[in-house]
Design a protein around this motif. Structure first.
Motif, short mmCIF file in Angstrom:
data_model
loop_
_atom_site.label_atom_id
_atom_site.label_comp_id
_atom_site.label_asym_id
_atom_site.label_seq_id
_atom_site.Cartn_x
_atom_site.Cartn_y
_atom_site.Cartn_z
N GLU A 114 4.85 -1.38 2.07
CA GLU A 114 3.38 -1.17 1.63
C GLU A 114 2.60 -0.11 1.98
OE1 GLU A 114 1.31 -4.87 2.71
OE2 GLU A 114 2.11 -6.12 1.12
N PHE A 115 2.17 0.46 1.09
CA PHE A 115 1.16 1.84 1.03
C PHE A 115 -0.37 1.20 0.33
CE2 PHE A 115 5.43 3.27 1.02
CZ PHE A 115 5.51 4.40 1.84
N GLU A 116 -1.05 1.86 1.19
CA GLU A 116 -2.53 1.93 0.68
C GLU A 116 -2.89 3.16 -0.02
OE1 GLU A 116 -7.16 0.93 1.90
OE2 GLU A 116 -5.73 0.85 3.17
N ASP A 131 0.77 4.14 5.19
CA ASP A 131 1.68 3.03 5.14
C ASP A 131 1.13 1.91 6.25
OD1 ASP A 131 2.11 3.94 7.84
OD2 ASP A 131 4.28 4.42 7.41
N GLU A 132 1.91 0.97 6.58
CA GLU A 132 1.50 -0.16 7.49
C GLU A 132 1.35 0.38 8.93
OE1 GLU A 132 4.93 -0.59 6.19
OE2 GLU A 132 4.75 -2.11 5.01
N ASP A 144 -0.39 3.24 9.39
CA ASP A 144 -1.44 4.38 9.24
C ASP A 144 -0.94 5.71 9.32
OD1 ASP A 144 -4.07 4.47 8.46
OD2 ASP A 144 -4.75 5.13 10.33
N ASP A 203 -6.50 0.15 -3.18
CA ASP A 203 -5.27 -0.66 -3.65
C ASP A 203 -4.20 -0.46 -2.78
OD1 ASP A 203 -6.79 -1.19 -6.04
OD2 ASP A 203 -5.55 -0.18 -7.29
N VAL A 204 -3.41 -1.82 -2.72
CA VAL A 204 -2.24 -1.86 -1.79
C VAL A 204 -1.22 -1.95 -2.57
CG1 VAL A 204 -1.25 -3.02 0.11
CG2 VAL A 204 -3.58 -2.61 0.43
N ARG A 205 -0.12 -1.31 -2.61
CA ARG A 205 1.06 -1.27 -3.43
C ARG A 205 2.41 -1.27 -2.56
NH1 ARG A 205 -0.09 0.01 -8.86
NH2 ARG A 205 -2.22 -0.41 -9.13
N ARG A 206 3.47 -2.36 -3.10
CA ARG A 206 4.49 -2.48 -2.60
C ARG A 206 5.56 -1.61 -3.25
NH1 ARG A 206 6.07 -6.69 0.89
NH2 ARG A 206 4.22 -7.52 0.46
#
Length: 165
Positions: free
Chosen positions: A150-152, A98-99, A101, A138-141
């Protein structure tokens, strides 16, 4: 119940089948025997074994019916046979950050085998829908009850197929 298939892993299907067989072949016959014995004791209106047994039998029959419907609609998908292992699809084991880490690992599984406490989320949950089809980096909301986050996608893996014996 909808007409869409009930996607499930081989392990999840095995667990459904084991529960069905345990209820149908073991618990239900034992309960029917207890109810028959209790009914033979006379007055059923104050017979706890009889009253509780009938109630429990209805619960078991409902569960057996539900399990048989879920198994009939089951579409068993073996994640180990996924040809594209670079993107998150059914059965993927996905590491997310997440944002802040904070990392977490989730596995996309069928609705009947989801257990968020151990990281097994339904492939149709909001989190899974957001990451499905995504690749590492990829970053996904995701819209969660606590708000958007947001998660990477850090890494994606799949179970390894069993070696032939």
């Amino acid at each position: 119940m909808t007409d869409r298939p009930n996607y499930i892993t081989p392990e999840g299907y095995r667990r459904l089948r084991e529960e069905y067989e345990g209820l149908f072949a073991v618990e239900r016959p034992r309960l029917v025997e207890t109810i028959s014995w209790a009914a033979a004791n006379g007055d059923r209106s104050e017979n706890g074994d009889y009253i509780y047994g009938r109630k429990r039998l209805r619960e078991i029959d409902r569960r057996i019916t539900w399990l048989s419907k879920r198994m009939a609609k089951a579409a068993v998908v073996n994640p180990a046979e996924q040809p594209d292992r670079t993107h998150a699809f059914f059965g993927a084991i996905v590491t997310l950050a997440d944002e802040d880490d904070n990392r977490r690992v989730v596995t996309l599984v069928g609705e009947d085998e989801a257990d968020a406490s151990v990281g097994r989320i339904s492939w149709n949950s909001p989190m899974a829908r957001a990451i499905r089809g995504g690749g590492a980096g990829d970053v996904r909301r995701v819209r969660l009850p606590s708000g958007e986050k947001e998660f990477e996608i850090i890494a994606i893996s799949y179970p390894v197929a069993d070696a032939p014996q």
